[in-house]
Design an enzyme around this catalytic site. Sequence first.
Site, short mmCIF file in Angstrom:
data_model
loop_
_atom_site.label_atom_id
_atom_site.label_comp_id
_atom_site.label_asym_id
_atom_site.label_seq_id
_atom_site.Cartn_x
_atom_site.Cartn_y
_atom_site.Cartn_z
N ARG A 148 0.86 -1.19 0.00
CA ARG A 148 0.00 0.00 0.00
C ARG A 148 0.89 1.23 0.00
O ARG A 148 1.86 1.30 0.74
CB ARG A 148 -0.89 -0.01 1.26
CG ARG A 148 -1.98 1.02 1.22
CD ARG A 148 -2.72 1.12 2.55
NE ARG A 148 -2.03 1.96 3.49
CZ ARG A 148 -2.58 2.52 4.58
NH1 ARG A 148 -3.85 2.26 4.87
NH2 ARG A 148 -1.87 3.27 5.38
N TYR A 160 -3.08 11.38 6.55
CA TYR A 160 -3.26 9.98 6.91
C TYR A 160 -2.23 9.08 6.22
O TYR A 160 -1.99 9.21 5.02
CB TYR A 160 -4.69 9.48 6.53
CG TYR A 160 -4.73 7.99 6.67
CD1 TYR A 160 -4.81 7.42 7.92
CD2 TYR A 160 -4.57 7.15 5.57
CE1 TYR A 160 -4.74 6.05 8.07
CE2 TYR A 160 -4.50 5.78 5.70
CZ TYR A 160 -4.58 5.24 6.97
OH TYR A 160 -4.48 3.89 7.12
N ASP A 217 -5.18 3.91 0.05
CA ASP A 217 -6.30 4.16 0.96
C ASP A 217 -6.63 5.65 0.93
O ASP A 217 -5.80 6.48 1.34
CB ASP A 217 -5.88 3.72 2.38
CG ASP A 217 -7.04 3.69 3.36
OD1 ASP A 217 -8.11 4.25 3.04
OD2 ASP A 217 -6.85 3.13 4.45
N HIS A 219 -9.06 6.85 2.64
CA HIS A 219 -9.48 7.07 4.03
C HIS A 219 -10.70 8.00 4.17
O HIS A 219 -10.65 8.99 4.92
CB HIS A 219 -8.30 7.56 4.86
CG HIS A 219 -8.26 6.95 6.23
ND1 HIS A 219 -8.82 7.57 7.33
CD2 HIS A 219 -7.78 5.78 6.68
CE1 HIS A 219 -8.66 6.78 8.40
NE2 HIS A 219 -8.04 5.69 8.03
N GLU A 243 -9.08 2.08 -1.58
CA GLU A 243 -9.83 1.80 -0.35
C GLU A 243 -10.56 3.03 0.16
O GLU A 243 -10.04 4.14 0.08
CB GLU A 243 -8.83 1.30 0.70
CG GLU A 243 -9.45 1.04 2.06
CD GLU A 243 -8.40 0.64 3.09
OE1 GLU A 243 -7.25 0.33 2.71
OE2 GLU A 243 -8.73 0.66 4.28
N GLU A 269 -13.76 -1.01 6.69
CA GLU A 269 -13.05 -1.23 7.95
C GLU A 269 -13.80 -0.65 9.15
O GLU A 269 -13.60 -1.10 10.27
CB GLU A 269 -11.61 -0.69 7.90
CG GLU A 269 -11.51 0.81 7.88
CD GLU A 269 -10.08 1.31 7.76
OE1 GLU A 269 -9.27 0.68 7.07
OE2 GLU A 269 -9.78 2.34 8.36
N ARG A 290 -13.66 -5.07 3.72
CA ARG A 290 -12.50 -4.66 4.53
C ARG A 290 -12.65 -4.87 6.04
O ARG A 290 -11.80 -4.45 6.82
CB ARG A 290 -12.25 -3.16 4.29
CG ARG A 290 -11.57 -2.84 3.02
CD ARG A 290 -10.09 -3.22 3.07
NE ARG A 290 -9.32 -2.36 3.94
CZ ARG A 290 -8.35 -2.79 4.74
NH1 ARG A 290 -8.04 -4.06 4.81
NH2 ARG A 290 -7.68 -1.94 5.48
N GLU A 346 -4.38 -7.44 5.06
CA GLU A 346 -3.51 -6.34 5.51
C GLU A 346 -2.60 -6.83 6.63
O GLU A 346 -3.03 -7.57 7.52
CB GLU A 346 -4.37 -5.17 6.00
CG GLU A 346 -3.59 -3.93 6.36
CD GLU A 346 -4.50 -2.79 6.81
OE1 GLU A 346 -5.63 -3.05 7.26
OE2 GLU A 346 -4.07 -1.62 6.71
N TRP A 410 -11.95 12.17 8.62
CA TRP A 410 -10.54 11.77 8.74
C TRP A 410 -10.35 10.39 8.18
O TRP A 410 -11.13 9.51 8.41
CB TRP A 410 -10.07 11.78 10.21
CG TRP A 410 -8.64 11.33 10.28
CD1 TRP A 410 -7.53 12.06 9.93
CD2 TRP A 410 -8.17 10.03 10.65
NE1 TRP A 410 -6.41 11.29 10.08
CE2 TRP A 410 -6.77 10.03 10.51
CE3 TRP A 410 -8.82 8.86 11.08
CZ2 TRP A 410 -5.98 8.92 10.79
CZ3 TRP A 410 -8.04 7.74 11.36
CH2 TRP A 410 -6.63 7.77 11.22
#
Length: 410
Positions: A148, A160, A217, A219, A243, A269, A290, A346, A410
Amino acid sequence: MSTIERAEVLITSPGRNFITLKITTSDGVTGLGDATLNGRELSVVAYLREHIAPLLIGRDPHLIEDTWQYLYRGAYWRRGPVTMAAIAAVDVALWDILGKVTGQPVHQLLGGASRTGALAYGHASGSDTPSLFTSIRNHLDQGFRAIRVQTAVPGLGQVYGVATNQKPGQRYDYEPAKRAALPVEEGWDGRAYLRHIPTVFAAVREEFGPDLTLLHDAHHRLSPNEAAILGKSLEPYDLFWLEDCTPGENQETLRRVRSQTTTPLAIGEVFNSVYDYQTLITEQLIDYVRSAVAHAGGISALKKIIDFAAIYQIKSGFHGATDISPVGQAAALHLDLAIHNFGIQEYMKHSEATLEVFKTSYTFKNGFLHPGTTPGLGVEYDEDLAARFDYMPAYLPVNRLQLDGSVHDW
Ligand code: EZ4
Ligand code: CO
């Protein structure tokens, strides 16, 4: 018949906070479950100690499904990250116990190994191109085949996913939850990010060639249209996935992204229930699920989500950041090995101190993780050592738009 005799909530902080549920049966068998909810840890501690542990005493530890339903439906108040992390910890601890009692690793109880190992991806990052390349080389040296990529964005400060210190040979150490009384605040500018990221992937492909598996990602911080723009602009660089391109609770918005780009999408996630995925899965708006075992109700519940996804040719990509404890990571690895529709796992290696508290039997070799064949999950917890690391408040960052200081995702 053996019964559950004790359910204890163990708190430790070997560099970062971890919450672990330990269930002990009348036969003296113990099982562990990960109950860590990054930045909101003590809410799960209270839920488990005050409202779940007393209900478990005297129950048959082998009634895993019945216990899950008893805690989920019996609470009346369904879903939510705190509830589902607490139920997950119980579920995982009971699978661990069943494995130890039967002498089988958990993946055998789930149907046995469907593969020789779980392809893992690591996190590389850099504040500029040379440091990113160093970080990628570091991962290649360790055997990773999938990486990643996250980078700083010109004009923005800390964003991030970017570790500050990426020296050759050092463990990748990015922990977004900082130990402090208040969350750190970061600044965001979506246009600067959208301009910069494709140039990073162009440089990475140029340097490392077409073969390396790459992920990114976003995020949760893009609008549906920004996500479509990013997905399109990354198409030439052949990502394994993009992601969390948008905040996932708005499932319908993924229709817009999906119709605009062929870049594979991963999401979930922060999800804690199959219902968070319902539209995403049935309309095939994503490619990878995820969730973490520890946040989505345990092995039993995540197995149902991933079986549902399988019908729609959607695969797994379970969350494995360092806030998933080694117990949670081991649980994911047993599931990874057993399910048919595995995609990728991951993997951020935990710190030395964490791995002294949690003795694991999983291995990482040539880019693949394996949970090992120890009965149960294969993780032991050193309570004496753990007790030396007191809980310390730590919070995930808050994001604000650089333009006007308003709060952003975030
Ligand atoms: O920000 O686990 O893909 N991985 C991630 C993680 C999450 C943290 C939050 O606790 O997005 O780094
Ligand atoms: Co993520």
